[in-house]
Design a protein around this motif. Structure first.
Motif, mmCIF file in Angstrom:
data_model
loop_
_atom_site.group_PDB
_atom_site.id
_atom_site.type_symbol
_atom_site.label_atom_id
_atom_site.label_comp_id
_atom_site.label_asym_id
_atom_site.label_seq_id
_atom_site.Cartn_x
_atom_site.Cartn_y
_atom_site.Cartn_z
ATOM 1 N N GLY A 73 -8.981 -10.129 7.795
ATOM 2 C CA GLY A 73 -9.901 -10.572 8.823
ATOM 3 C C GLY A 73 -10.981 -9.542 9.098
ATOM 4 N N PRO A 74 -11.520 -9.513 10.313
ATOM 5 C CA PRO A 74 -12.659 -8.636 10.608
ATOM 6 C C PRO A 74 -12.353 -7.145 10.530
ATOM 7 N N TYR A 75 -11.076 -6.767 10.695
ATOM 8 C CA TYR A 75 -10.723 -5.342 10.683
ATOM 9 C C TYR A 75 -10.125 -4.894 9.357
ATOM 10 N N ALA A 76 -10.230 -5.707 8.324
ATOM 11 C CA ALA A 76 -9.532 -5.434 7.068
ATOM 12 C C ALA A 76 -9.877 -4.070 6.476
ATOM 13 N N SER A 77 -11.168 -3.746 6.435
ATOM 14 C CA SER A 77 -11.571 -2.481 5.808
ATOM 15 C C SER A 77 -11.099 -1.281 6.619
ATOM 16 N N ILE A 78 -10.854 -1.502 7.895
ATOM 17 C CA ILE A 78 -10.409 -0.423 8.773
ATOM 18 C C ILE A 78 -8.895 -0.257 8.701
ATOM 19 N N THR A 79 -8.198 -1.384 8.576
ATOM 20 C CA THR A 79 -6.738 -1.362 8.598
ATOM 21 C C THR A 79 -6.148 -0.841 7.289
ATOM 22 N N ALA A 80 -6.813 -1.085 6.176
ATOM 23 C CA ALA A 80 -6.253 -0.721 4.869
ATOM 24 C C ALA A 80 -5.838 0.749 4.777
ATOM 25 N N PRO A 81 -6.669 1.714 5.207
ATOM 26 C CA PRO A 81 -6.225 3.109 5.117
ATOM 27 C C PRO A 81 -4.998 3.405 5.984
ATOM 28 N N LEU A 82 -4.884 2.735 7.135
ATOM 29 C CA LEU A 82 -3.704 2.914 7.983
ATOM 30 C C LEU A 82 -2.449 2.470 7.236
ATOM 31 N N ILE A 83 -2.521 1.287 6.632
ATOM 32 C CA ILE A 83 -1.384 0.736 5.897
ATOM 33 C C ILE A 83 -1.013 1.628 4.725
ATOM 34 N N HIS A 84 -2.021 2.076 3.969
ATOM 35 C CA HIS A 84 -1.748 2.907 2.797
ATOM 36 C C HIS A 84 -1.202 4.276 3.200
ATOM 37 N N GLY A 85 -1.659 4.821 4.309
ATOM 38 C CA GLY A 85 -1.104 6.079 4.793
ATOM 39 C C GLY A 85 0.375 5.939 5.115
ATOM 40 N N ALA A 86 0.733 4.835 5.768
ATOM 41 C CA ALA A 86 2.142 4.602 6.091
ATOM 42 C C ALA A 86 2.973 4.418 4.832
ATOM 43 N N GLU A 87 2.468 3.622 3.899
ATOM 44 C CA GLU A 87 3.225 3.351 2.679
ATOM 45 C C GLU A 87 3.397 4.607 1.826
ATOM 46 N N ASP A 88 2.341 5.415 1.708
ATOM 47 C CA ASP A 88 2.444 6.642 0.909
ATOM 48 C C ASP A 88 3.406 7.633 1.561
ATOM 49 N N ALA A 89 3.403 7.685 2.889
ATOM 50 C CA ALA A 89 4.301 8.599 3.593
ATOM 51 C C ALA A 89 5.756 8.187 3.404
ATOM 52 N N VAL A 90 6.037 6.887 3.473
ATOM 53 C CA VAL A 90 7.405 6.400 3.264
ATOM 54 C C VAL A 90 7.860 6.692 1.831
ATOM 55 N N LYS A 107 8.046 -2.819 5.391
ATOM 56 C CA LYS A 107 7.614 -4.192 5.124
ATOM 57 C C LYS A 107 6.370 -4.492 5.955
ATOM 58 N N PHE A 108 5.381 -5.117 5.300
ATOM 59 C CA PHE A 108 4.099 -5.404 5.955
ATOM 60 C C PHE A 108 3.839 -6.902 6.019
ATOM 61 N N ALA A 109 3.155 -7.324 7.099
ATOM 62 C CA ALA A 109 2.673 -8.695 7.219
ATOM 63 C C ALA A 109 1.214 -8.655 7.652
ATOM 64 N N ASP A 110 0.395 -9.435 6.981
ATOM 65 C CA ASP A 110 -1.031 -9.544 7.319
ATOM 66 C C ASP A 110 -1.193 -10.579 8.431
ATOM 67 N N ASP A 111 -1.706 -10.124 9.600
ATOM 68 C CA ASP A 111 -1.907 -11.081 10.688
ATOM 69 C C ASP A 111 -3.366 -11.544 10.800
ATOM 70 N N ALA A 112 -4.226 -11.072 9.892
ATOM 71 C CA ALA A 112 -5.634 -11.490 9.825
ATOM 72 C C ALA A 112 -6.366 -11.308 11.153
#
Length: 448
Positions: A73-90, A107-112
């Motif tokens: 959704g509208p925040y997609a480009s902003i949220t992606a680094p947050l998600i990848h930071g969490a996944e790389d840390a795990v 586990k991740f879910a896209d809420d758009a």
């Protein structure tokens, strides 16, 4: 005569013997039975939570954390680094042996960007796992909508949506922040500017701060203005002369909002936005030739490389002021920053994601791992619950997440950090210069 005497003596001895034999036997002293101490009913020791004897071996076990946010959704480009930071840390945690050998799963879910979709993701996750421990959210809207559910189900929510309502609203209690709430950020920055106005005020400004609040019409965008922050600003002698909104869009037209602020006599603009939000405002100011009439400040997310992706000219960012409740990539002498940089490089993330979101979520996962580990140490793995993780976050406070990248203290009923720097952009990207080192923020938790 002598014969008679012997006879008489013999008779006397015989009589004495007879009398002795016939005398009653002496009565023995009565023997007292030993006294038995009164027996008290056994007292049962109070039941205490079981304390594990030592570090457990959890090899073969899986501990799952959940996260959901806008990836389409509208925040997609902003949220992606947050998600990848969490996944790389795990991933790095598991490569280092997990938590006592247990694998950490995420586990991740896209809420758009939809609250309804966020609630649906929550329901799905809790349906899969009735003993969910931790969920990570990224927006104020999701955090507010689910705050009571997190508390009712005793699931810890670690969130980047720094809403006072989410943390301290009625029925909340399990939502913890990765930064100070937005009213605290606004108050901290305005207090600093009021004390240093002569140094930072625009050349055309008078001696008093006149504030315009120009932001998005969302829970996040309006998150800085509360009854408590308004009262705090009034006590500082700062008048809010304009409150305007503009669209949540990279192409938003901010002209009307800016001109209304100018007409109201504002000399400071606060925006509670991020990435294309502050960029649209700063681009608009420059297009109108009004940039030098305002000091522009905003929440912590405004000062980020994500903002530069939307600025018409990188030089436009110079002069932006923001609270900065964590370290930055240029603080390369810090072990936590070095660790995050190593993860970023090892996972070949693009330079566009080298921003605050990635760094902060590596710190967030460190916070989660520390709290789960402490909970296991306290109650044992077999008794591990979200409530135990919640209690661990409180009990281990104050603490540094990721070697001081973030300073957290959840004691005393606080569920948001109260320490921050203030920085100003004084050059190109990454020139986020400290103008106020770590200090306590005002505490503007809403009244219960």
């Amino acid at each position: 005569m002598r014969k008679n005497l012997f006879v008489l003596m013999a008779l006397l001895v015989t009589a004495a013997l007879v009398m002795s034999a016939c005398a009653p036997k002496p009565t023995p002293a009565p023997t007292q039975a030993p006294t038995k101490a009164p027996t008290e009913p056994p007292t049962k020791a109070p039941t205490e939570p079981p304390v594990p004897a030592g570090p457990p071996d959890l090899t073969g076990e899986t501990i799952t954390i959940y996260h959901f946010g806008d990836l389409s959704g509208p925040y997609a480009s902003i949220t992606a680094p947050l998600i990848h930071g969490a996944e790389d840390a795990v991933k790095a945690v598991n490569e280092a042996g997990g938590i006592y050998g247990a694998t950490l799963e995420i586990k991740f879910a896209d809420d758009a960007g939809s609250i309804d979709e966020a609630v649906a993701a929550y329901d799905r996750f809790t349906g899969e796992n009735p003993n969910a421990l931790v969920m990570i959210t990224y927006g104020s809207g999701e955090a507010e909508a689910l705050a009571q559910r997190f508390a009712e189900d005793k699931i810890v929510n670690i969130t980047a949506g720094l809403s006072a309502q989410a943390f301290y609203g009625a029925g909340s209690g399990y939502t913890f922040g990765l930064g100070p709430i937005y009213p605290d950020q606004l108050a901290m920055t305005m207090k600093f500017l009021s004390e240093n106005w002569a140094t930072y005020k625009p050349a055309s400004a008078g001696d008093e701060i006149k504030l315009a609040y120009l932001s998005w019409p969302t829970a996040f965008g309006q998150g800085g203005l509360t009854a408590e922050s308004r009262a705090y600003l009034a006590d500082l002698g700062i008048e809010i002369v304009a409150e305007e909104t503009y669209d949540v869009s990279p192409t938003a037209d901010t002209t009307t909002a800016i001109l209304n602020a100018q007409n109201a006599g504002a000399n400071v603009i606060w925006t509670n936005t991020l990435a294309f939000g502050p960029a649209a405002l700063i681009n608009g100011l420059n297009s109108l030739g009004l940039r030098d009439q305002f000091l522009v400040a905003g929440d912590n997310w405004t000062m980020d490389l994500a903002t530069y992706a939307f600025l018409a000219d990188p030089a436009y960012g110079v002069g932006l002021v923001a609270p900065f409740p964590y370290l930055w990539w240029t603080d390369a002498d810090n072990a936590g920053v070095q660790y995050a940089q190593g993860l970023f490089d090892a996972n070949a993330r693009p330079s566009s994601e080298h921003n605050v979101g990635y760094l902060l979520l590596v710190a967030g996962v460190d916070m989660v791992v520390k709290s789960i580990t402490r909970a296991i140490d306290t109650v044992g793995y077999e008794n591990l619950t979200g409530e135990a993780v919640h209690n661990a976050l409180v009990e281990m406070s104050p603490f540094d997440a990721l070697d001081g990248v973030l300073k957290a203290d959840f004691s005393g009923g606080s569920r948001s950090p109260h320490m921050s720097q203030i920085r100003m952009i004084q050059g190109g990207p990454d020139k986020f210069i400290v103008i106020q080192d770590w200090i306590d923020t005002p505490d503007l938790r809403p009244a219960e």
